[in-house]
Design an enzyme around this catalytic site. Structure first.
Site, short mmCIF file in Angstrom:
data_model
loop_
_atom_site.label_atom_id
_atom_site.label_comp_id
_atom_site.label_asym_id
_atom_site.label_seq_id
_atom_site.Cartn_x
_atom_site.Cartn_y
_atom_site.Cartn_z
CG ASP A 80 -0.25 0.16 2.50
OD1 ASP A 80 0.99 0.30 2.50
OD2 ASP A 80 -0.91 0.17 3.54
CB SER A 81 0.27 4.63 -1.00
OG SER A 81 -0.80 5.07 -0.17
N GLY A 82 1.01 3.79 2.18
CA GLY A 82 1.26 4.46 3.45
C GLY A 82 0.21 5.51 3.75
N GLY A 83 -0.59 5.86 2.76
CA GLY A 83 -1.60 6.90 2.95
C GLY A 83 -2.58 6.55 4.07
CG PHE A 84 -5.60 3.04 5.73
CD1 PHE A 84 -6.92 3.46 5.67
CD2 PHE A 84 -5.22 2.18 6.75
CE1 PHE A 84 -7.85 3.02 6.61
CE2 PHE A 84 -6.14 1.74 7.68
CZ PHE A 84 -7.46 2.16 7.60
CG ASP B 253 -5.00 6.82 -0.97
OD1 ASP B 253 -3.98 6.51 -0.31
OD2 ASP B 253 -6.07 6.21 -0.87
CD GLN C 141 -9.67 7.45 -1.02
OE1 GLN C 141 -10.78 7.48 -0.43
NE2 GLN C 141 -8.68 6.64 -0.65
N GLY D 11 -11.00 4.14 0.81
CA GLY D 11 -11.92 4.94 1.62
C GLY D 11 -13.23 4.26 1.92
CG ASP E 20 -5.88 -5.31 1.95
OD1 ASP E 20 -6.49 -4.47 1.25
OD2 ASP E 20 -5.46 -5.04 3.09
CB CYS F 265 -11.64 -26.87 7.34
SG CYS F 265 -10.16 -25.91 6.99
CB CYS G 259 -6.55 -25.65 7.11
SG CYS G 259 -7.02 -25.61 8.85
CB CYS H 46 -9.38 -28.47 10.18
SG CYS H 46 -10.13 -26.92 10.76
CG HIS I 125 -9.48 -22.57 10.53
ND1 HIS I 125 -9.94 -23.69 9.86
CD2 HIS I 125 -10.55 -21.75 10.65
CE1 HIS I 125 -11.22 -23.55 9.60
NE2 HIS I 125 -11.62 -22.38 10.08
#
Lengths: 370, 370
Positions: free
Chosen positions: A93-97, A147, A189, A216, A266, A304, A306, A309, A335
């Protein structure tokens, strides 16, 4: 082009689509859920475990890596893939968040954002140019434009000014970016304003990004409002480019996002709740610390496959969680990530098989209303 | 007999010996280091990772499992092996060491020890009978007699009374124990008094245990004194039975213990220091959080073949430790356990090859003086 997208199948009844992302570190089926590895590690997991469960692209956070250990150190190590020994896809990510989440610790201007490090309080600055340079040094396959993730709610005037600035920043990111082996995505945005979402989408699309983040959202608004914003935004994005709904990852939002044409997601949700002892199943969540699981010798989810499990009981995992043992967090994290990765695989198969709507119907029939 | 011991080779110049332990859960070469899995998990590790690195027997703590999740629950799960999914050997201690470590929270009588749980303060009681019953329910391959681990220093009168009581308790444990698929080891005590060590060894040997713990050492005394006590004790134990030096596990003490005829060891040392970021190498310890490793892109130990050293750099592990990431603890723990297991393998090979003394000499030539 570092990253290309192939559209394989569209759902005839909805916006859902199945595709394939080609990156310098592999080819990945979409829709895809990307586990979050904030500090160059998906919490509690090894990269080899992620590969075994079929994880394709993981997300890592520019803000955190910029502050520690520093993008120059990561570059010296040979880039993020080598540093953390993950040879599949990475998106940063850009670091903006993150810097906008710092609240009073940051100050925004046309130039960029001044903020104080959450680690040592030191003064720091990120601009579109700097965020892009940092991401070029980290060397992910997909990087994001810098952003402003505006607060919710934001009035129309603020949202307009902020969105226009994000667009100007996106141009500066594009101008700075010069690595041919990575793709720079723009981020739509517009707050919760339909006209601004549309404006942002049109402005960014005119710049010709190889993919688009939808930012956003999932910032505190009701889910129907998020879905409405998606419906406003996604149809304006080019069909032959991937769309990435940022920070979204609960099963219900994944289904609804896919239905509206999103390809990538994500979220820290599966890993974060896992560390609190909450696990996902096709019939809803289990809070494993609850007393009712003390003598429950069944796996978390009998359906499941995994590692967790296949080997361990609810009673054992509950014991580990109560005793605050690291292995407990490993088992719940394994899991939950496997669950979401498998969930996306199943959803993709349904799209391919022209049965997405019945997949969705069945999902909602079992999913507990919140 | 649940556990038998085969003596394969004796060092002609020292007491060192190579052997083989036969248990219901596998055959294990000695001398052996047993990783500690206090709460039914070796901290930060999966059982499968332990198996891959060649761990044979692990130790688990009766005191902890008795309090949480409870031995009855473990028995209901099918025993400790099934509960934690470890199909190799398990040894449980008696709980004696832990309850005596509780200090003012415990009260000792001929009958047993009353104490308060460190978890919820509840009143608890362990006796030779109870400790044996709990261990029978847990179902380890090797269980230990309930003993008093006396404080250091302890005067001769106290040590005599305590050691005599430990002997009486050992008889009560023997009388209680009736699982043919597990072996009950006696524990030699005697404090730091040569005559009492000899007395304890003779008394216990007369009862005919299938193996002997040497307890009450590494409790704060100088190392030469510990070695002296070993020299007093070990020759009195039957050559055809395994000898287990409890709670000892630094490389120097492993070499010196093996030289004096010890076959089995356990210690939290490798896993505990790993979680503080300290790792072992053939040239001494590294404190990975130190600034000097920030840009050190070499593995912890270039000669090591463990998962950690095969994949990750000191710089990456340091980053994980500084960022308090779980995966950092996994990597250092993996390395330290692999290091000690490999160290024991090398030592055993030297005994078989009649080169134990030169192994020891080379070890000390590289080992930094404390």
């Amino acid at each position: 082009m570092a990253v290309t997208f192939e559209l394989i199948k569209r759902c005839p009844a909805t916006g859902a689509r199945a595709g394939r992302l080609y990156t310098p570190h592999g080819v990945f089926d979409t829709p895809i859920f990307m586990p979050v590895g904030t500090q160059a590690t998906v919490k509690a997991m090894s990269p080899h475990e992620l590969a075994v469960m079929g994880a394709g692209i993981i997300l890592s956070n520019t803000y955190h890596l910029f502050l520690r250990p520093g993008h120059d150190l990561v570059a010296e190590a040979g880039g993020l893939h080598t540093f953390m020994q993950w040879d599949r896809g990475i998106l940063t990510d850009s670091g903006g968040f993150q810097v906008f989440s710092l609240g009073p610790l940051r100050k925004i201007s046309e130039e960029g954002v001044a903020f104080r490090s959450h680690i040592d309080g030191s003064k720091q600055f990120l601009s579109p140019e700097k965020a892009t340079e940092v991401q070029m040094a980290l060397g992910a396959d997909i990087i994001m434009a810098f952003d402003e993730c505006m607060p919710y709610p934001a009035d129309h005037a603020y949202a307009k000014a902020s969105t226009d600035r994000t667009t100007r920043w996106a141009e500066r990111c594009l101008k700075t970016h010069n690595r041919k082996d990575q793709a720079l995505f723009g981020i739509v945005q517009g707050g919760m304003h339909r006209d601004l979402r549309a404006m942002s989408a049109r402005d960014l699309v005119s710049m010709g990004f190889p993919g688009y983040g939808i930012g956003g959202l999932s910032v505190g608004e009701p889910k129907p409002l998020m879905y409405e914003m998606l419906e406003e935004t996604v149809p304006l994005l080019p069909a032959d480019k991937p769309r990435y709904l940022m920070g979204v990852g609960t099963p219900d939002c994944l289904v609804e996002g896919v239905m509206r044409g999103v390809d990538m997601f994500d979220c820290v949700f599966p890993t974060r709740v896992a560390r609190n002892g909450t696990v996902m199943t096709s019939r809803g969540r289990l809070v494993l610390k609850n007393a009712e699981y003390a003598r429950d010798f069944r796996p978390i989810d009998p359906d499941c496959g995994c590692y967790t499990c296949s080997n361990f009981s609810r009673a054992y995992i509950r014991h580990l969680l109560k005793a605050e043992e690291i292995f407990g967090l490993r088992l719940t994290t394994t899991h939950n990530l496997h669950f979401l990765i498998q969930f996306m695989r199943d959803m993709r198969k349904a799209i391919i098989d022209d049965s997405f709507l019945s997949f969705r119907e069945e999902f909602w029939s079992k999913y507990p209303t919140p």
